[in-house]
Design a protein around this motif. Sequence first.
Motif, PDB file in Angstrom:
ATOM      1  N   ARG A   1       7.519   8.027   2.746  1.00 44.49           N
ATOM      2  CA  ARG A   1       7.342   7.079   3.803  1.00 44.49           C
ATOM      3  C   ARG A   1       7.736   5.902   4.111  1.00 44.49           C
ATOM      4  N   GLY A   2       7.455   4.907   6.048  1.00 46.23           N
ATOM      5  CA  GLY A   2       8.427   3.443   6.177  1.00 46.23           C
ATOM      6  C   GLY A   2       9.158   4.349   7.401  1.00 46.23           C
TER       7      GLY A   2
ATOM      8  N   ILE B   1       6.363   8.991  -1.963  1.00 47.71           N
ATOM      9  CA  ILE B   1       5.814   8.971  -3.087  1.00 47.71           C
ATOM     10  C   ILE B   1       5.944  10.388  -3.404  1.00 47.71           C
ATOM     11  N   VAL B   2       6.000  10.365  -5.253  1.00 51.64           N
ATOM     12  CA  VAL B   2       5.895  10.928  -5.935  1.00 51.64           C
ATOM     13  C   VAL B   2       4.741  11.427  -6.730  1.00 51.64           C
ATOM     14  N   LYS B   3       4.737  12.237  -7.576  1.00 49.14           N
ATOM     15  CA  LYS B   3       3.789  13.285  -7.874  1.00 49.14           C
ATOM     16  C   LYS B   3       2.247  12.340  -8.890  1.00 49.14           C
TER      17      LYS B   3
ATOM     18  N   ALA C   1       0.655  -1.394  -0.112  1.00 52.20           N
ATOM     19  CA  ALA C   1       0.247   0.030  -0.101  1.00 52.20           C
ATOM     20  C   ALA C   1       1.149   1.241  -0.149  1.00 52.20           C
ATOM     21  N   GLY C   2       1.824   1.155   0.288  1.00 55.90           N
ATOM     22  CA  GLY C   2       2.652   2.550  -0.428  1.00 55.90           C
ATOM     23  C   GLY C   2       3.704   2.697   1.949  1.00 55.90           C
ATOM     24  N   PHE C   3       4.253   1.451   2.425  1.00 56.44           N
ATOM     25  CA  PHE C   3       4.700   1.524   3.714  1.00 56.44           C
ATOM     26  C   PHE C   3       4.386   2.583   4.425  1.00 56.44           C
TER      27      PHE C   3
ATOM     28  N   TRP D   1       9.022  -1.224  -7.915  1.00 53.59           N
ATOM     29  CA  TRP D   1       7.709  -0.724  -7.743  1.00 53.59           C
ATOM     30  C   TRP D   1       7.073  -1.354  -6.371  1.00 53.59           C
ATOM     31  N   LEU D   2       5.986  -0.627  -6.416  1.00 51.63           N
ATOM     32  CA  LEU D   2       5.418  -1.691  -5.095  1.00 51.63           C
ATOM     33  C   LEU D   2       3.744  -1.622  -5.178  1.00 51.63           C
ATOM     34  N   LEU D   3       3.119  -2.858  -4.725  1.00 49.55           N
ATOM     35  CA  LEU D   3       2.329  -3.616  -5.713  1.00 49.55           C
ATOM     36  C   LEU D   3       0.898  -3.449  -5.822  1.00 49.55           C
ATOM     37  N   PHE D   4       0.454  -1.799  -4.630  1.00 51.44           N
ATOM     38  CA  PHE D   4      -0.753  -1.239  -5.071  1.00 51.44           C
ATOM     39  C   PHE D   4      -0.633   0.540  -4.854  1.00 51.44           C
ATOM     40  N   GLU D   5       0.125   0.578  -4.763  1.00 53.79           N
ATOM     41  CA  GLU D   5       0.348   2.237  -5.255  1.00 53.79           C
ATOM     42  C   GLU D   5       1.380   3.185  -6.137  1.00 53.79           C
ATOM     43  N   PRO D   6       0.769   3.051  -6.725  1.00 56.52           N
ATOM     44  CA  PRO D   6       1.483   3.348  -8.575  1.00 56.52           C
ATOM     45  C   PRO D   6       2.487   4.273  -8.342  1.00 56.52           C
TER      46      PRO D   6
END
Length: 393
Positions: A324-325, A333-335, A189-191, A356-361
């Motif tokens: 994050r994290g 987390i970019v624009k 989800a984005g750490f 990449w992360l799974l669910f946060e593009p």
Amino acid sequence: MKEDFFTYQAQTTPHPLAMEISHAEGSYIYDSNNKAYLDFVAGVSACSLGHKHPRVVNAIKEQLDKYLHVMVYGEYVQKSAVDLTKLLASQLPDPLKKTYLTNSGTEAIEGAMKLAKRFTGRSEIIAAKRAYHGNTQGAMSIMGFEERKQAFRPLLPDVHFIGFNNEADLEKITTKTAAVILETIQGGAGFIVPDENYLRKVKFRCQTVGALLILDEIQPGFGRTGKLFGFQNYNVVPDIVVMGKGMGGGMPIGAFTASTEIMDVLHDQPKLGHITTFGGHPVIAAASLATLKEILDSDLMCQTLDKEELFRELLQHEYIEEIRGKGLMLSLIVKNADIANQIILGCLQEGLILFWLLFEPKAVRITPPLTISEEEIKQGCSIIMKVLRNIKD
């Protein structure tokens, strides 16, 4: 070799990176042209001591000279597995004492879910929205992302979801609930870290209704957050803790740990309540034991927090909205997703591995080996900043 890779080896995406690997050592991976790539991903948090760490390699070699697989899990007394589980028990808070060794994190998740149902006599599992716990059918059932699992339904029944860090949702945990399973830090989800004593509040609610709390430490576990396990940062003790990835030093392993009272229900009524052929494999257990000893004997866990601060100091740009994290489990987390893609692919061309992360593009993964040096961090961050400066939004 690349042609054979696409012809004979099953693919997980339409466009894998398909880098041909020659060898790897320390913080670097080398392709078939002997180009060096600084590794800021560590096999997706798995290579906690970097590549080909001498202590891990030596432990593997020593065990190879003794014996390989001799019997299915739990029947024979094998020193590397016993020593590993004993050392784990010494590092975990009471009452977490008994460990079941598996082949992977997702298999450990399956075992933990079965254990919770067996111990409580209940069937309901509550997980978090945007959670990721693995990709087998049971683990996929508690994945909080419908897009990834809709093609594989029907999955396990009686699974419900709550919002991570959403205190109001805790009322959904009731006397029907066998277990609540959460990632200590949400990965895909984005750490996302727990806030406002969230995990303690979940544990209290579980205790109130007789449910178990399962914490998934597959990513944060084994030193990545400055503690051996991420939950130790948040003043909470789960009923079952699940681990994997970084515990193997680059070898495939997972485990779940609980109190003796809880874990012992798996060995009777029925017998063989959870079984595995290769779980606790002596060579893998030896590698994991060496990894754990190195993390405990060194100051790597303390270093992770200093290294986190260095990343945060060096990675400042208008396109980076947030980092994050915790420790060396970080995400930029970019624009937008396009910028994330340009960073990852652009850095690869420059000799830096990101992912990449799974669910946060909009996220860019930074999970380097715990052994990464400050100079290597500076080198990698310099590449990221160079790529960022060349991106046109």
